[in-house]
Write a protein that holds these residues in place. Structure first.
Motif, PDB file in Angstrom:
ATOM      1  N   GLN A   1       5.586 -12.346   9.772  1.00 36.79           N
ATOM      2  CA  GLN A   1       5.784 -11.135  10.332  1.00 36.79           C
ATOM      3  C   GLN A   1       5.720 -10.184   9.391  1.00 36.79           C
ATOM      4  OE1 GLN A   1       9.970 -10.512  11.381  1.00 36.79           O
ATOM      5  NE2 GLN A   1       9.505 -10.838  13.603  1.00 36.79           N
ATOM      6  N   ILE A   2       6.220 -10.268   8.277  1.00 38.70           N
ATOM      7  CA  ILE A   2       6.037  -9.591   6.978  1.00 38.70           C
ATOM      8  C   ILE A   2       4.605  -8.996   6.750  1.00 38.70           C
ATOM      9  CG2 ILE A   2       6.611  -8.926   4.648  1.00 38.70           C
ATOM     10  CD1 ILE A   2       9.266 -10.471   5.276  1.00 38.70           C
TER      11      ILE A   2
ATOM     12  N   ASP B   1      -0.709 -13.320  12.553  1.00 32.91           N
ATOM     13  CA  ASP B   1      -0.688 -13.688  14.063  1.00 32.91           C
ATOM     14  C   ASP B   1      -0.482 -15.182  13.808  1.00 32.91           C
ATOM     15  OD1 ASP B   1      -0.224 -13.731  16.409  1.00 32.91           O
ATOM     16  OD2 ASP B   1      -1.750 -12.942  17.164  1.00 32.91           O
TER      17      ASP B   1
ATOM     18  N   PRO C   1       0.769  -1.159   0.036  1.00 31.40           N
ATOM     19  CA  PRO C   1       0.035  -0.037   0.051  1.00 31.40           C
ATOM     20  C   PRO C   1       0.838   1.320  -0.086  1.00 31.40           C
ATOM     21  CG  PRO C   1      -0.122  -1.175   2.217  1.00 31.40           C
ATOM     22  CD  PRO C   1       0.687  -1.878   1.323  1.00 31.40           C
TER      23      PRO C   1
ATOM     24  N   LEU D   1      -1.980  -5.204   4.007  1.00 30.05           N
ATOM     25  CA  LEU D   1      -1.064  -5.761   5.072  1.00 30.05           C
ATOM     26  C   LEU D   1      -1.993  -5.843   6.606  1.00 30.05           C
ATOM     27  CD1 LEU D   1       2.261  -3.931   4.014  1.00 30.05           C
ATOM     28  CD2 LEU D   1       1.498  -6.231   3.966  1.00 30.05           C
ATOM     29  N   SER D   2      -3.148  -5.998   6.697  1.00 33.97           N
ATOM     30  CA  SER D   2      -3.799  -6.166   7.789  1.00 33.97           C
ATOM     31  C   SER D   2      -4.215  -7.555   8.096  1.00 33.97           C
ATOM     32  CB  SER D   2      -5.086  -5.125   7.669  1.00 33.97           C
ATOM     33  OG  SER D   2      -5.786  -5.504   6.439  1.00 33.97           O
TER      34      SER D   2
ATOM     35  N   ALA E   1     -11.598  -7.313   8.867  1.00 36.35           N
ATOM     36  CA  ALA E   1     -12.508  -7.388  10.170  1.00 36.35           C
ATOM     37  C   ALA E   1     -12.718  -6.288  11.088  1.00 36.35           C
ATOM     38  CB  ALA E   1     -12.416  -8.688  11.242  1.00 36.35           C
ATOM     39  N   SER E   2     -11.403  -5.181  11.121  1.00 35.82           N
ATOM     40  CA  SER E   2     -11.574  -4.309  11.866  1.00 35.82           C
ATOM     41  C   SER E   2     -12.271  -3.151  11.139  1.00 35.82           C
ATOM     42  CB  SER E   2     -10.267  -3.934  12.139  1.00 35.82           C
ATOM     43  OG  SER E   2      -9.495  -3.593  11.043  1.00 35.82           O
ATOM     44  N   ALA E   3     -12.604  -3.179   9.888  1.00 38.08           N
ATOM     45  CA  ALA E   3     -13.255  -2.168   9.167  1.00 38.08           C
ATOM     46  C   ALA E   3     -14.599  -1.970   9.792  1.00 38.08           C
ATOM     47  CB  ALA E   3     -13.413  -2.509   7.708  1.00 38.08           C
ATOM     48  N   TYR E   4     -15.141  -0.637   9.480  1.00 36.59           N
ATOM     49  CA  TYR E   4     -16.412  -0.476   9.909  1.00 36.59           C
ATOM     50  C   TYR E   4     -17.446  -1.083   9.048  1.00 36.59           C
ATOM     51  CZ  TYR E   4     -14.711   2.895  13.115  1.00 36.59           C
ATOM     52  OH  TYR E   4     -13.999   3.446  14.304  1.00 36.59           O
ATOM     53  N   GLY E   5     -18.437  -1.721   9.567  1.00 35.22           N
ATOM     54  CA  GLY E   5     -19.700  -2.268   8.865  1.00 35.22           C
ATOM     55  C   GLY E   5     -19.094  -3.672   8.343  1.00 35.22           C
ATOM     56  N   TYR E   6     -18.065  -4.243   8.872  1.00 30.41           N
ATOM     57  CA  TYR E   6     -17.462  -5.347   8.230  1.00 30.41           C
ATOM     58  C   TYR E   6     -18.740  -6.447   8.571  1.00 30.41           C
ATOM     59  CZ  TYR E   6     -14.848  -9.743   7.528  1.00 30.41           C
ATOM     60  OH  TYR E   6     -14.479 -11.017   7.192  1.00 30.41           O
ATOM     61  N   GLU E   7     -19.270  -6.533   9.890  1.00 29.77           N
ATOM     62  CA  GLU E   7     -20.366  -7.415   9.907  1.00 29.77           C
ATOM     63  C   GLU E   7     -21.494  -7.525   8.982  1.00 29.77           C
ATOM     64  OE1 GLU E   7     -20.412  -4.478  12.825  1.00 29.77           O
ATOM     65  OE2 GLU E   7     -18.216  -5.503  12.381  1.00 29.77           O
TER      66      GLU E   7
ATOM     67  N   THR F   1       1.899  -9.205   8.745  1.00 28.88           N
ATOM     68  CA  THR F   1       1.369  -9.138   9.784  1.00 28.88           C
ATOM     69  C   THR F   1       0.208 -10.283  10.098  1.00 28.88           C
ATOM     70  OG1 THR F   1       0.063  -7.438   9.061  1.00 28.88           O
ATOM     71  CG2 THR F   1       1.839  -6.737  10.555  1.00 28.88           C
TER      72      THR F   1
END
Lengths: 621, 378, 448
Positions: B319-320, B324, B202, B213-214, B219-225, B322
């Protein structure tokens, strides 16, 4: 009125010996005169008409693993302190008052004149997010869990001098202290208050992660989260405290999300792609070379350097005097002279840093100016009379400053060579100095590989004065162990300072701390003059008394050359997406990201402009 | 056969005990322990290690301290105040009744009063309120995503490519595809990953912004649900593509060559020549006769690959991008001195590797009866 | 003889494989070229003739005094300061000026609140404050100075260069120009040299092409002007030099690791396989246990006591580098030991060692040879990834892994990542091609 009267009656019957001053709406370290704000005033750095609404997305580095902000194990989620859980008092970030607190959960405070006990009157309307009122029981519960084995040890340490907390009535609690400490009454204001009916319920364990039950009294509640990935907080529309004067114009965003990144590069790149809204930059290289792309040119996101006046404290290469290499003040000065800050700042830091001249730098009030005069001079002269060389001559004859900062580097090297010569270190055959058959070699240990690039040029410069420095990067655990046992020659030490120095000075410069494993007296300072000054600092009940002692101590520390002074940054480097507005004043005592969360708001006009520009790919005008 | 399996299973005991013992001994010599690490975490020393640490701190800028007494408490929590032999036994089997007043026998028959590998308790992390198993489960999405997809990608591609190469042996297609496969084999995955995020990430310098790279999802985006399932799947695949690519790129060569060589070898055999002489069509020969025999080496590698599929971890790639995953878990456990995790994962994964090896050996026997196991001792 | 002939056939076969053979040639050339890295990239001239006196700075260490300077340490041959010294412009005179300046500043008692430190600031002999008060008067300061420098006394017996120099030539006098002839390596930087000055004004992260300065206002010239053909890294070291030195250490590391790994592997695997039975059973268990030792911890433990270096890493990786090859050798030996000719030899009373050497090893050599290039690759990659994680050879040692990590942390500086990526993947690809060629040539099944 009646309540106040009743309270007074109750108090008198229980504690006839204690005389309480009049109830206060806040606490200051220097008594009621120290309070800048009146009862119904809001902070100057608030904009009471800030628009509510909008979203804020932030990034956090490293995975959080729990929602419990005060337990031992795990990494708490960001934003828990203050936004979800509250403390009794709110620390003012105003530059005009060094250490003052106003009520968060507490409507008024009665402080005993001897500062050995105090009473909090809790807001009757204060509620936890499940509707349960905040009561004295919750305060007592929150105090008692400190003794839980799995309570955060740093907080344990912090609160250890509070002897007991008693309930007077359902909304009144009394704190009693074990010792006298000017700061103790304010320290009670920083204890997190947890609901007893949740975390004290039978079967619940405080050491747990609070996985599904993070219930606090703060302005936000947790909307959704995934451990190690993200957390979103939602503003409570009917929060009990929203109309309090100090909360006007505060907590404006409807939702705040933190995204978790595990890699700094990924985090950086994500910001530039709009992955989150604001970030404070901690690397000079990133600030100078990165965040320069198309989007910043088009004004999608902004770069800003916001000046701050937090006390800079001291950072530097600390020399461990337990190693007799560094016993001599001349040697320490020579080592310090070999550090070429000008070169480093120009080439490595792109001119962003300011040299640390002393131990309480970047603070108008505490930084010693010019030559010592008045009370400071008298203090220093008395101490010099008493302890001789513990107070170096130059502490009186020279201003504070980084060694050699006004001279060309070549001259510094020559001076350093002369100093080492006169200290008895002779150049050996291999170009390394020798004294009594011992070569001048030592090791710098680092826990962060980021300091390699800064330390390698220094290593080369040290070679010019016949000193060999090895650099070793070790892991954090190993580094901490070396520090705990003082088993190192040189480290990069950081001595942060607040505007209200106190007890912690003992751990950093006191003679007993030099022998206490794990203390912050890395250099092994045993200086009687400093010990005496620390006593004065801790006992000081007037601000000018404190400042004088601080300045005297600062002058001695600086002129003893215990550390090779590094640098500090006099402004916060921030990037943020161009959709926010903010109050005119930035309370720079607080971290900038904290201010964005609490005081900034989403500006609908800017937001729309940005969206439009982005969809078209044009610049924001 | 059964006695062979039993013997192999019995032989696992000394191996596992040996592995745990030698790791336990190693750990005793490691400089810096969990208490030091915990101290650093508790005092937030990490933030001081940035370039301009001292000044970057906010208003709670006081230097924090921990009494030696508090560190002693930590040692107690970690059982580090106990003698060495006790800590050693604790890893295998230890009786630690929670409620001493309950009476010995009540405690004795309570599963909760026991700890150690022998009762299938693999320890709790020093820094989190989670057990090794819980942590592994937590990291499974990443590991299984990488593992399952790469498993199927590699196996299908390699078999098809291997057959094609064998059929066109020596032709241009064979040479060119060999070069590609070998270059892929040569490029280290994490190096490619770095290269990719520079040019396709990006960032400003990238040619195209293809790689998010997330983690694994947005899932952390608003409205993902509210996203449709379809959109979520696409989002997931989008996030997975780059790490998966870096992860599998090296995996094609070996298996492709193995398949190709096996087929070539079969082609030379008598029965193929006979079949050809009989006038059977090439396709029939290939798919009906050759493949069946040629794929034996592939199939025997299957059990280990299948087991490993859910537990793949590649520290550097995780790692690169991100992610987990297990690679990061293992590495951080080592670096942070999270000994229960180090020992627990080592024990579990060693056990799995041993079982996998056994299954592989058994599958040899099952598929190819000619191999006798009496010769090999395991 | 028979073996030699077979080997010759195989080598012939390998040479006919053009891809592998060309790769082999290129790889060997890369290796041979980087071997004399000191003579390719160095901050010291190979040869330096000053006034007819020949110096070999590349081999011998000279101090600045040998060239008429004042510092006891080795001169920075690249620096402007040293040039002044050699070519005799303002030069040493300027230095002497400065040194007398310095001695002036030793008691720079001006009331300007500067932090210029003087030697006398360290004398604690006079605790009385009167001296300090006197500091504010302009007059006596100059008078005090000689007193003070005499007071330090021990300058003469130590023969301190700085002081003696300033005593000898206190009047600024240009020394006569010297006749200088220098032979420089093609790249005037080595892997660890950090220049203190630059003609382009950019020492750190200098790009090998024109760039804009941080504030976006001026153009910064290409680092070629300073002789950095691939730019510099995040602390100003030459990337090309680091790549050349790094490639050399990687190749040597990979090769030696493969050699020792193969030898140990042959020995242990052969021992296990030849004797079989209990030896093999116990050996297998020990191997499994050995393989699970947390190598990172061994690395951390050892580097706490020893200085971390390539040798240390080499030793640690050797703990497990032999395992793959040992497994193959063991399997081969298990198979071969039951062959007729081995049994016959045994019956004839040939010693175990002789049997292994004469009969079994030659037959088991195929996996050894075919595995070799891949072992080299594995060794190189192990070093690269450890360095990338900051667990390998510490900086300033040249390292490909460290360059990769810098490339990742400086995404905008593509002159770091691009050549590193190219060199690393090219090396490993060539190694793979060679390995594949060897495998084809040596595989007995293909010989048919």
């Amino acid at each position: 009125m009646i309540r106040r009267f009743l309270t007074a009656l109750v108090l008198m019957s229980f504690l006839p010996a204690n005389l309480y001053a009049e109830a206060l709406h806040g606490l200051s370290i220097y008594g009621p005169e120290g309070l800048k704000y009146k009862k119904d005033e809001s902070y100057v750095y608030a904009n009471p008409s800030a628009a509510k609404g909008g979203r804020l997305t932030l990034a956090d580095f490293g995975a959080f693993t729990k929602l419990n902000p005060a337990s031992l194990k795990g990494v708490p989620a960001p934003g828990l302190n203050g936004l979800v859980f509250q403390t009794p008092m709110d620390s003012s970030s105003d530059d005009g008052e060094p250490f003052s607190q106003y009520g968060n959960l507490v409507e008024s405070v009665d402080l005993a004149e001897d500062r050995m006990s105090m009473v909090y009157h809790i807001y009757k309307m204060a509620k936890f997010s499940d509707g349960h009122p905040v009561t004295a029981d919750d305060f007592i519960f929150s105090f008692n869990i400190i003794h839980h084995l799995e309570y955060h040890p740093v907080y344990k340490e912090y609160f250890k001098d509070i002897a007991k907390v008693e309930k007077i009535d359902s909304h009144t609690v009394k704190y009693t202290f074990a010792i006298f400490n000017q700061e103790l009454p304010l320290i009670t204001g920083q204890m997190l208050i947890f609901p007893k009916h949740i975390y004290g319920a039978p079967g619940s364990n405080f050491g747990s992660d609070f996985d599904n039950i993070a219930i606090g009294s703060g302005p936000y509640e947790i909307e959704k989260y995934e451990f190690g990935k993200y957390i979103t907080l939602k503003r409570k529309a009917d929060w009990w405290g929203k109309d309090l004067p100090k909360n006007r114009g505060r907590y404006n965003f409807d939702q705040i999300t933190w995204k978790i990144y595990l890699d700094p590069v990924a985090q950086r790149e994500a910001f530039k792609g709009g992955g989150y809204d604001a970030s404070q930059i901690n690397s000079s290289r990133d600030w100078a070379l990165d965040y320069k792309g198309d989007f910043v040119k088009k004004g999608y996101y902004l770069r800003e350097e916001i000046p701050h006046n937090r006390v800079a404290g001291m950072q530097g290469y600390a020399m461990n005097m337990r190693n007799d290499l560094f016993e001599s003040r001349k040697v320490r000065a020579a080592i310090a002279l070999a550090f070429d800050f000008e070169w480093s700042n120009k080439n490595l830091f792109y001119g962003q840093y300011t040299r640390n001249q002393n131990y309480f730098d970047n603070n108008e009030e505490m930084k010693p100016k010019g030559l010592p005069a008045g009370k400071v001079k008298k203090l220093l002269m008395d101490l010099q009379g008493k302890y001789g060389a513990d107070v170096p001559k130059t502490a009186l004859t020279k201003p504070v400053g980084a060694p050699g900062e006004d001279q060309p580097f070549e001259k510094n090297i020559q001076l350093a060579n002369a100093l080492l010569d006169s200290a008895g270190w002779k150049i050996g055959a291999d170009g390394i100095r020798v004294k009594d058959g011992k070569p001048f070699k030592f090791t710098l240990i680092l826990a962060s590989p980021g300091f390699m690039r800064i330390s390698e040029p220094y290593k080369n410069n040290l070679a010019k004065i016949g000193v060999e420095m090895d650099i070793k990067v070790v892991q954090v655990a190993q580094y901490e162990e070396s520090l705990r046992e003082f088993n190192f020659d040189m480290i990069v030490a950081s001595y942060p300072q607040s505007r209200s120095p106190g007890n912690e000075q003992r751990y950093m410069w006191g003679s007993p701390a030099a022998k206490t494993p794990g203390s912050r007296n890395y250099a092994g300072i045993t200086n009687k003059a400093i010990d005496e000054l620390i006593d004065i600092i801790i006992k000081a009940s007037k601000r000018d008394e404190l400042v004088d002692a601080i300045q005297a101590m600062d002058r001695i520390l600086t002129h003893q050359f215990y550390v090779v002074p590094h640098w500090y940054i006099a402004y916060d480097r921030v990037v943020y997406w161009n959709k926010f507005s903010r109050p005119k004043i930035n309370p720079s005592q607080a971290p900038i990201i904290g201010n964005i969360i609490e005081w900034w708001w989403q500006d609908e006009a800017k937001f729309k402009k940005l969206e439009e520009a982005r969809s078209k790919g044009s610049a924001v005008n | 056969m059964i006695s062979y399996i039993i013997r192999r299973l019995l032989l696992m005991f000394p191996t596992l005990i040996g592995i745990v013992t030698i790791t336990f001994i190693t750990i005793q010599f490691v400089p810096g322990g969990p208490v030091d690490q915990m101290k650093s975490i508790l005092l937030g020393h990490g933030s001081e290690m940035s370039e301009a640490g001292g000044a970057a701190l906010g208003k709670q800028g006081k230097a924090q301290e921990l009494d030696p007494e508090r560190l002693e408490e930590l040692r107690k929590i970690y059982h580090l105040d106990r003698p060495l032999w006790e800590r050693y036994l604790r890893t295998f089997l230890w009786f630690a009744p929670e409620d001493k007043e309950r009476g010995f026998w009540t405690n004795f028959f309570d599963y909760d009063s026991w700890e150690g590998f022998l009762v299938f308790k693999f320890g709790n992390s020093f820094y989190r309120n989670k057990s090794v198993l819980e942590l592994i489960v937590e990291k499974l999405p990443v590991s299984a995503s990488l593992g399952v997809f790469s498993f199927f990608l590699i196996y299908t591609t390699c078999v098809v490519l291997g057959i094609a190469k064998a059929v066109k042996h020596g032709e241009r297609f064979d040479t060119v595809s060999s070069i590609f496969v070998l270059i892929g084999y040569s490029i280290p995955g994490f190096v490619l990953a770095i290269f990719l995020i520079v040019f396709l990430g990006p960032g400003d310098g990238a040619i195209a912004h293809w790689i998010p790279l997330s983690g694994l999802t947005s899932a952390s985006a608003y409205g993902y649900e509210d996203w449709s399932t379809w959109r979520k799947i696409v989002d997931y695949l989008h996030h997975l593509a780059a790490p998966l690519f870096c992860y599998v790129i090296g995996g094609f060569a070996t298996l492709t060559m193995l398949t190709k060589n096996a087929i070539l070898e079969e082609l030379r055999k008598q029965y193929v020549i006979t079949a050809r002489a009989k006038g059977l069509p090439e396709k029939v020969i290939l798919f009906k006769h050759i493949l069946k025999n040629a794929l034996i080496p592939l199939v025997t590698g299957f059990p280990i690959a299948f087991l490993g599929m859910f537990f793949t971890g590649s520290l550097l790639i995780e790692q690169i991008f991100t992610l987990d995953g297990l690679g990061l878990l293992g590495y951080q456990a080592v670096i942070q001195r999270d000994y229960p995790i180090v020992m627990g994962t080592l024990f579990l994964f060693s056990l799995m590797a041993l079982v996998g090896q056994l299954l592989t050996d058994l599958s040899y026997v099952l598929i190819d009866r000619r191999i006798s196991f009496e010769e090999s001792q395991g | 003889m028979k073996l030699n002939k077979e080997l010759e056939v195989k080598i012939q076969k390998f040479r006919r494989d053009r891809r592998a053979y060309v790769s082999f040639i290129i790889l060997s050339m890369m290796f041979l070229l980087t071997l004399p890295a000191e003579f390719l990239c160095n901050v010291r001239p190979i040869l330096l003739v000053v006034d007819g006196k020949i110096h070999f700075p590349i081999l011998l260490t000279y101090s600045e005094r040998d060239f008429g300077g004042t510092l006891p340490s080795e001169p920075d041959y690249n620096s402007r300061h040293f040039h002044r010294l050699l070519y005799g412009e303002e030069k040493s005179a300027a230095l002497n000026n400065e040194s007398s300046d310095a001695s002036l500043s030793l008691d720079d008692f001006e009331d300007s609140p500067g932090m210029g430190l003087g030697l006398d600031d360290f004398e604690e002999t006079s605790p009385s404050l009167d001296l300090g008060m006197a500091d504010f008067e302009d007059g006596p300061a100059t008078q005090e100075k000689p007193d003070f420098s005499l007071g330090l006394g021990d300058f003469e017996d130590t023969g301190n260069p700085l002081q003696s120099a300033s005593i000898e030539t206190s009047p600024a006098q240009p020394t006569p120009p010297k006749e200088v002839w220098a032979l420089w390596p093609p790249i005037r930087y080595d892997y660890k040299y950090i220049p203190s000055e630059s003609q382009t004004g950019k020492v750190v992260l200098a790009a090998p092409y024109e760039t804009m300065s941080a504030n976006g206002e001026e153009v910064i010239e290409s680092a070629w002007k300073d002789g950095h053909y691939l730019g510099t890294d995040d602390r100003g070291r030459d990337i090309l030099a680091r790549l050349i030195y790094g490639l050399r250490i990687s190749m040597i590391f990979g090769l030696s690791l493969a050699v020792t790994g193969t030898i140990i592997g042959c020995f242990l695997g052969g021992f296990q396989g030849f004797f079989g039975g209990w030896v093999d059973l116990v050996g297998q268990r020990l191997t499994e246990i050995w393989g699970s030792i947390p190598r990172l911890y061994i690395l951390i433990i050892l580097s706490a006591f020893l200085v971390p270096s390539a040798i240390l890493l080499f030793l640690i990786l050797n703990l497990t580098a032999w395992m793959g090859i040992a497994a193959y050798i063991r399997a081969e030996f298990l198979k071969i030991r039951n062959f007729e000719f081995v049994k016959a030899a045994k019956a004839m009373g040939v010693s175990d060692f002789q049997i292994m050497r004469r009969h079994i090893l030659p037959n088991a050599i195929t996996p050894v040879v075919t595995f070799f290039p891949f072992e080299v690759t594995a060794g190189i990659l192990a070093l690269v990834s450890l360095d990338y994680l900051n667990l390998g050879v510490p900086s300033p040692a040249p390292s490909i892994g460290e360059l990769l990590s810098q490339g990742k942390n400086n995404l905008q500086a593509i002159w770091i990542i691009l050549p590193t990526f190219a060199v690393l993947t090219a090396t490993i690809t060539l190694l793979t091609f060679v390995g594949e060629g060897i495998r084809n040539a040596f595989d007995p099944r293909r010989n048919a």
